[in-house]
Scaffold this active site. Structure first.
Site: not given
Ligand SMILES: Cc1cc2nc3c(=O)[nH]c(=O)nc-3n(C[C@H](O)[C@H](O)[C@H](O)COP(=O)(O)OP(=O)(O)OC[C@H]3O[C@@H](n4cnc5c(N)ncnc54)[C@H](O)[C@@H]3O)c2cc1C
Length: 387
Positions: A124, A128, A133, A244, A270, A338, A340, A342, A369
């Protein structure tokens, strides 16, 4: 906790069957998956053959059609043993949700059966480099060119990305309007010229699950591979995300349950200061808190999954469930570690892995968030509109 009263007899039987299969087939490879950062692809075929991928796929297209409650049972049982395999399974299943709910019969006939059977793997593609977010800020474009769409852009953090056969790609088809009415969804075959894997990320946890950065350069996709109507992608995305958030948190519940079992067992054996540590309130109150969090998690998960199965719109409940479960499961595993002491911090027990695996649940599928943002918006709407 007895869970029999919450589930139908058929669901309880199904859980026993899944549990036994996971015990025989996944438990023996869980360590190897962690160490090698890979799982055997045959696991997908086996999951598919047993119907453990197809709960949300209609029987017409090779699924079982059993629904989301059944899928959460599978996720929970896998989460007790190997959450990363469940994460791959989820990325795959979720890539099919737009097709299942909005795809034409022709498109579904072409792609869904092999996906339900686990013969092909899906991914999916929403996130980008510059857009996480704020999905509506998406920069990937799909420009119509005769019988094709030309896709350009990059997708980051894509679960299963480099091993997928089919990619479900969200892209902007009308840049002159807001993404809410200018985004569309496409099925892109991963071997189409112009699809490139930039890198696979090394993750903190969920080892075994592939996570990739993909690039699309003039990728020509037949117009028939548009899912549903042009410019209806944002609606499809919001619909997919509600599901999802439930699919991905089922494994959290399973992992938390296993953490509690391990911590309770260890604390009974323990001995410190001449007695089992379970006699100290500093320990046994943690066990109580863990059990309460698990109980509440199950009620939320099950209720929201049943609502989705009944076709009820659940954006708020889905966000609440995802927020609560992801944070609760992480706290439970951390408390178990915690207890368990160490030895919990070593690889003699899986708790350090649980803590690492669970950390992503507070970020992926919308961060904690963003969940809080969505929930407060709905709460204010409900309360202020009433007054
Ligand atoms: C292991 C893994 C698997 C994933 N799998 C998929 C996948 O299959 N397909 C896919 O499309 N994506 C996938 N993702 C992406 C994932 O959905 C995004 O990482 C996530 O939505 C956050 O986007 P970002 O990493 O760009 O963080 P950002 O959007 O840059 O956010 C950074 C920080 O700012 C905070 N923030 C941003 N906007 C706000 C707001 N308005 N108010 C308060 N706080 C805010 C966020 O909560 C976060 O703490 C995956 C990510 C990981 C790490």
């Amino acid at each position: 906790m007895s869970i029999i009263e919450l589930y139908t007899e058929e669901e309880v039987k199904f859980r026993e069957e899944v549990r036994e299969w996971v015990h025989k087939n996944i438990e023996p490879i869980a360590d190897q998956v962690e160490k090698t950062d890979r799982y055997p692809r045959e696991v997908f075929h086996e999951l598919g053959k047993r119907g453990y991928i197809g709960s949300l796929f209609p029987p017409e297209y090779g699924g079982t059609g059993k629904g989301l409650v059944y899928d959460t049972i599978i996720g929970e049982e896998l989460g007790k043993v190997c959450a990363s395999i469940d994460m791959s399974r989820n990325g795959h299943i979720l890539s099919n949700i737009p097709l299942i709910r909005f795809g034409s019969h022709e498109l579904n006939s072409k792609y869904l059966r092999s996906m339900a059977r686990g013969e092909k793997i899906g991914a999916l593609c929403i996130t980008e480099k510059n857009v996480g977010s704020d999905a509506a800020g998406m920069e990937t474009t799909a420009k119509k060119d005769g019988n094709f769409y030309n896709i350009n852009g990059e997708k980051r953090f894509i679960t299963n990305g480099s091993q997928a056969d089919y990619l479900t790609v969200f892209a902007i088809t009308d840049p002159s309007v807001h993404a809410h009415i200018g985004m569309s969804t496409f099925i892109v075959e991963a071997d189409t010229p112009g699809v490139e894997v930039i890198e696979d990320f090394e993750l903190m946890g969920m080892r075994g699950c592939r996570n990739s950065h993909l690039k699309f350069t003039n990728v020509k996709v037949p117009k028939e591979n548009l899912v549903g109507k042009e410019n209806h992608g944002f609606i499809q995305l919001m619909d997919e995300l509600d599901t999802e958030r439930i699919v991905v948190t089922a494994a959290c519940l399973g992992t938390a349950e296993r953490a509690l079992e391990i911590a309770a067992g260890y604390s009974a054996e323990r001995v410190q200061f001449g007695k089992p540590i379970k006699n100290f309130e500093g320990v046994n109150f943690k066990i109580a808190d863990m059990a309460v969090k698990i109980h509440a998690s199950r009620l939320m998960l099950l209720r929201t999954a049943r609502m989705i199965d009944r076709g009820i719109r659940v954006s708020k409940e889905s966000a609440m469930t995802k927020l609560y479960l992801s944070e609760a499961a992480f706290e439970v595993s951390n408390m178990a570690l915690q207890i368990l002491g160490g030895i919990g911090y070593t690889k003699k027990y899986p708790l350090e892995r649980f803590v690492r695996d669970l950390r992503i649940a507070m970020i992926g599928a919308g961060s904690s968030e963003i969940m809080r943002f969505l929930i407060q918006r709905e709460v204010y709407k409900e309360l202020l509109e009433k007054s």
